[in-house]
Design a protein around this motif. Structure first.
Motif, mmCIF file in Angstrom:
data_model
loop_
_atom_site.group_PDB
_atom_site.id
_atom_site.type_symbol
_atom_site.label_atom_id
_atom_site.label_comp_id
_atom_site.label_asym_id
_atom_site.label_seq_id
_atom_site.Cartn_x
_atom_site.Cartn_y
_atom_site.Cartn_z
ATOM 1 N N GLY A 585 0.814 -1.211 0.000
ATOM 2 C CA GLY A 585 0.000 0.000 0.000
ATOM 3 C C GLY A 585 0.848 1.262 0.000
ATOM 4 O O GLY A 585 0.469 2.277 -0.570
ATOM 5 N N GLY A 586 2.019 1.176 0.637
ATOM 6 C CA GLY A 586 2.912 2.327 0.713
ATOM 7 C C GLY A 586 3.553 2.687 -0.612
ATOM 8 O O GLY A 586 4.193 3.737 -0.735
ATOM 9 N N LYS A 587 3.410 1.826 -1.617
ATOM 10 C CA LYS A 587 3.994 2.098 -2.930
ATOM 11 C C LYS A 587 3.053 2.915 -3.824
ATOM 12 O O LYS A 587 3.399 3.235 -4.948
ATOM 13 N N THR A 588 1.877 3.241 -3.297
ATOM 14 C CA THR A 588 0.957 4.074 -4.062
ATOM 15 C C THR A 588 1.563 5.454 -4.258
ATOM 16 O O THR A 588 2.095 6.039 -3.319
ATOM 17 N N SER A 589 1.514 5.974 -5.465
ATOM 18 C CA SER A 589 2.047 7.314 -5.744
ATOM 19 C C SER A 589 1.334 8.339 -4.876
ATOM 20 O O SER A 589 0.129 8.223 -4.617
ATOM 21 N N SER A 590 2.082 9.347 -4.427
ATOM 22 C CA SER A 590 1.522 10.332 -3.501
ATOM 23 C C SER A 590 0.265 11.001 -4.062
ATOM 24 O O SER A 590 -0.688 11.264 -3.330
ATOM 25 N N LEU A 613 -1.855 -4.694 -3.284
ATOM 26 C CA LEU A 613 -2.767 -3.761 -3.934
ATOM 27 C C LEU A 613 -2.346 -3.498 -5.376
ATOM 28 O O LEU A 613 -3.180 -3.180 -6.223
ATOM 29 N N ALA A 614 -1.046 -3.624 -5.661
ATOM 30 C CA ALA A 614 -0.479 -3.409 -7.005
ATOM 31 C C ALA A 614 -0.929 -2.077 -7.604
ATOM 32 O O ALA A 614 -1.492 -2.044 -8.703
ATOM 33 N N PRO A 615 -0.672 -0.958 -6.912
ATOM 34 C CA PRO A 615 -1.141 0.334 -7.433
ATOM 35 C C PRO A 615 -0.557 0.695 -8.799
ATOM 36 O O PRO A 615 -1.209 1.352 -9.598
ATOM 37 N N GLY A 616 0.677 0.260 -9.059
ATOM 38 C CA GLY A 616 1.299 0.566 -10.343
ATOM 39 C C GLY A 616 1.083 -0.505 -11.386
ATOM 40 O O GLY A 616 1.569 -0.389 -12.521
ATOM 41 N N GLY A 617 0.357 -1.569 -11.016
ATOM 42 C CA GLY A 617 0.099 -2.656 -11.952
ATOM 43 C C GLY A 617 -0.980 -2.293 -12.952
ATOM 44 O O GLY A 617 -1.753 -1.358 -12.754
ATOM 45 N N THR A 618 -1.033 -3.043 -14.025
ATOM 46 C CA THR A 618 -2.041 -2.800 -15.050
ATOM 47 C C THR A 618 -3.293 -3.626 -14.764
ATOM 48 O O THR A 618 -3.318 -4.450 -13.839
ATOM 49 N N ALA A 619 -4.319 -3.415 -15.551
ATOM 50 C CA ALA A 619 -5.586 -4.130 -15.365
ATOM 51 C C ALA A 619 -6.033 -4.717 -16.696
ATOM 52 O O ALA A 619 -5.829 -4.117 -17.759
ATOM 53 N N THR A 620 -6.634 -5.887 -16.641
ATOM 54 C CA THR A 620 -7.149 -6.521 -17.849
ATOM 55 C C THR A 620 -8.554 -5.995 -18.161
ATOM 56 O O THR A 620 -9.212 -5.371 -17.321
ATOM 57 N N ARG A 621 -9.017 -6.294 -19.376
ATOM 58 C CA ARG A 621 -10.370 -5.903 -19.758
ATOM 59 C C ARG A 621 -11.406 -6.561 -18.854
ATOM 60 O O ARG A 621 -12.415 -5.944 -18.500
#
Length: 638
Positions: A585-590, A613-621
């Protein structure tokens, strides 16, 4: 069915029988090539004084794209920037214009410049470029920016694999990076302590000013000395791999831009003598204030990197024209650039290419595959190479009652150029026809009433799939169509352009009178109207004048866009949750923390495996379809 290209304007279809076998034929006329307008193919910027002598310690760079010629960097007010450029139709003729600081503003003057617009070519085949000077600033006094030598690392194991014995760390030190100094100039700010002076911002936000420099210099500084802060950008280059796979050699490099900060009493850059941490040198006049600071580069940088001879030559031993650079970003995005190879066996070989997307891992490889697609609906043809893999194929206008789904090529429907498709085109050797596929609006896209009973048109969506209900829901709502008539492509990555298009459909596809100022959003693209609408309502923003519509949308970007859309609709956005329960969660951009807290609290976004949480990860359709179903069920009352 074969296509035959003929010269005169005919298009004939028919059939015939020979030896008891029936054949169908189609004679097609490919359109005569429309002359392409002249355009700028290369440009460079150099800082000079009033007598036209090159100036060191000041930085300027120029980048060209999508009708904009953008300058960045910092120079002294007494100096000027000379921009050299070459065009497609006159590659050997160097043309220039000049940028100067006059009347407290930068202005550009030169031939073919009018009102800040540079026009190249001869009518009617001309191209106009807006000259953007907003990235230029005056360099504060007592601060200089000058590039440093690259710092390479070739592990012994990899060095032993390289058959070109002249290729070593000393050779890699010859790497040049045009535009890196201008990027490093972003670290220079006007001093908040003394007007007219400058300070340098370090990676952790600490600022180095004149007082800090004097303190670091210590006994090397006398009261009457002038102190200069020097920002010295360089490239940290690590060779990660070099090998041959299926007869193809490749070189993998991890390149990170960094910078040092030096304090000196020297009056000229060439006179700087840095006092070492250990040992001694004669007459030192400088100290290293900060070393190896990481630097984010947001502007174009043109690299000239030495490469082994094996990568400079094709199978026949001739200089290759098919060297490409595959650029893999840490978030999974991949870009491909065409490189130019120069040099010889005695001096070594250099690969030159421009990097517009920052730095990370680069793989140099030779790929000679080429192909041509003829798009029937557009009545036009286009050449494709390895550099086009991953890019979107052109999109025709939808027709009444139907939505464009893709191009049918050899029995498969495509919306992007893929590695497999390029291989097929290359093996074919002649133009291949791409047949436009349209689906009726009952199958997705565009608004309207929900059908009473849904007939699943997608072969890759089964009732047992976890995303079946989400695909059914969003397809019925006409938020999502397919990537082809019978394909949803649930595992394909969702792009920024796709997500905004879905929200635009949810909104009922309203018209908008304004055009967003994004250089990479063309009016002919399917996402143009949705992006204009979203930008006008502050649902989306951009990156240095670009929207990056073809880039995969990250989970935190998706949270931000949905959060802004919900606020725009005046929905209750008071839900929130802590991100501390997630391992990352701490890796989420400010900038996205508040958006992610809302998305988690509102039940839009759940964690992934291993409580991430993978905030910087991509998402599939499929994932975005699921999220859009949650959004509609929470906020929209039928």
């Amino acid at each position: 069915m074969k296509d035959y290209v003929v010269e005169d304007k005919v298009a004939v279809k028919g059939s015939y029988t020979q030896d008891g076998v029936s054949y169908a034929y189609q004679v097609t006329n490919l359109p005569a090539p429309i002359p392409e307008p002249d355009k700028i193919v290369s440009a460079s910027a150099e800082v000079k004084d009033s007598e036209n002598n090159p100036v060191s310690g000041e930085a300027a760079a120029v980048s060209v794209g999508d009708g904009i010629l953008r300058l960045t960097g910092k120079i002294s007010s007494a100096n000027k920037i000379v921009v050299n450029y070459q065009t497609k139709d006159a590659p050997d003729a160097k043309k220039i214009f000049t940028v100067m600081y006059e009347g407290e503003a930068f202005t550009a003057t030169g031939d073919n410049l009018n009102g800040g617009v540079l026009t190249v070519g001869t009518a009617p085949n001309t191209t106009a470029y807006t000259v953007d000077l907003t990235g230029l600033e005056i360099l504060p006094a007592q601060v200089k920016v000058t590039g440093g030598e690259a710092k390479p690392d070739i592990p012994e194991k990899i060095q032993n694999q390289i058959t070109d014995t002249s290729y070593n760390e000393d050779k890699l030190k010859e790497t040049k990076a045009e535009g890196l100094e201008a990027a490093a100039a972003e670290k220079v700010e006007n001093s908040t302590q003394e007007e007219g002076k400058g300070e340098v911002v370090l990676e952790n936000g600490t600022k180095v000013d004149e007082a800090t420099a004097i303190e670091k210099l210590g006994e090397l500084h006398d009261a009457d000395d002038t102190v200069t802060l020097v920002v010295q950008p360089y490239l940290d280059i690590k060779v990660e791999d070099y090998q041959e796979t299926d007869g193809q050699k490749f070189l993998k490099l991890d390149i990170e831009p960094k910078y040092n900060v030096i304090a000196t009493t020297a009056t000229g850059q060439e006179e700087i003598v840095v006092k070492p941490a250990t040992g001694s040198v004669e007459n030192p006049n400088a100290v290293l204030v900060a070393e190896g600071q990481s630097m984010t580069v947001k502007t174009d940088v043109t690299l000239e990197i030495p490469i082994p001879a094996d990568l400079a030559k094709d199978a026949n031993g001739s200089m290759t024209d098919n060297l490409y650079i595959e650029h893999l970003k840490s978030d999974g995005r991949t870009y491909r650039y065409k490189a130019t190879v120069t040099g010889d066996d005695s001096s070594g070989y250099i690969a030159t290419f421009t990097v517009p997307n920052g730095f990370s891992t680069f793989t140099a490889l030779i790929d000679a595959r080429k192909g041509i697609l003829y798009f029937d609906e557009l009545n036009s043809a286009k050449d494709y190479t390895f550099a086009d893999v991953g890019t979107a194929l052109p999109r025709p206008e939808d027709i009444p009652g139907k939505t464009f789904s893709g191009w049918k090529i050899g029995g498969t429907t495509y919306v992007n150029m893929t590695d497999e498709l390029l291989k097929e085109l290359s093996e074919e050797g002649t133009p291949v026809t791409a047949e436009a596929v349209f689906t009726t609006n009952g199958g997705g896209g565009g608004g309207g009433e929900e059908p009473e009973e849904w007939v699943n048109p997608f072969k890759d969506v089964k009732e047992k799939d976890w995303f079946y209900d989400a695909v059914k829901y969003t397809n019925q709502k006409k938020l999502f169509g397919g990537t082809a008539a019978d394909k949803f492509s649930p595992e394909d990555t969702m792009t920024r352009g796709m997500l905004v298009t879905v929200l635009h459909r949810l909104e009922g596809e309203p018209a908008v009178d304004t055009v967003a100022d994004f250089s990479d959003v063309k009016a002919t693209e399917y996402y143009a109207k949705p992006v204009n609408w979203a930008a006008a309502n502050k649902i989306v923003g951009g990156f240095d004048g670009k929207f990056n519509p073809e880039d995969p949308v990250t989970r935190e970007e998706m949270a931000a866009i949905l959060h802004r859309y919900a606020a725009y609709k005046a929905y209750d956005v008071s839900d929130t949750a802590t991100l501390d329960s997630f391992r990352d969660g701490g890796k989420t951009s400010s900038w996205a923390v508040g958006d992610m807290k809302w998305a988690v609290g509102a039940g839009m976004i759940y964690g992934r495996e291993n409580n991430t949480l993978a905030p910087g990860g991509t998402a599939t359709r499929a994932e975005v379809a699921q999220i859009m179903m949650r959004f509609c069920e929470k906020f929209i009352t039928e």
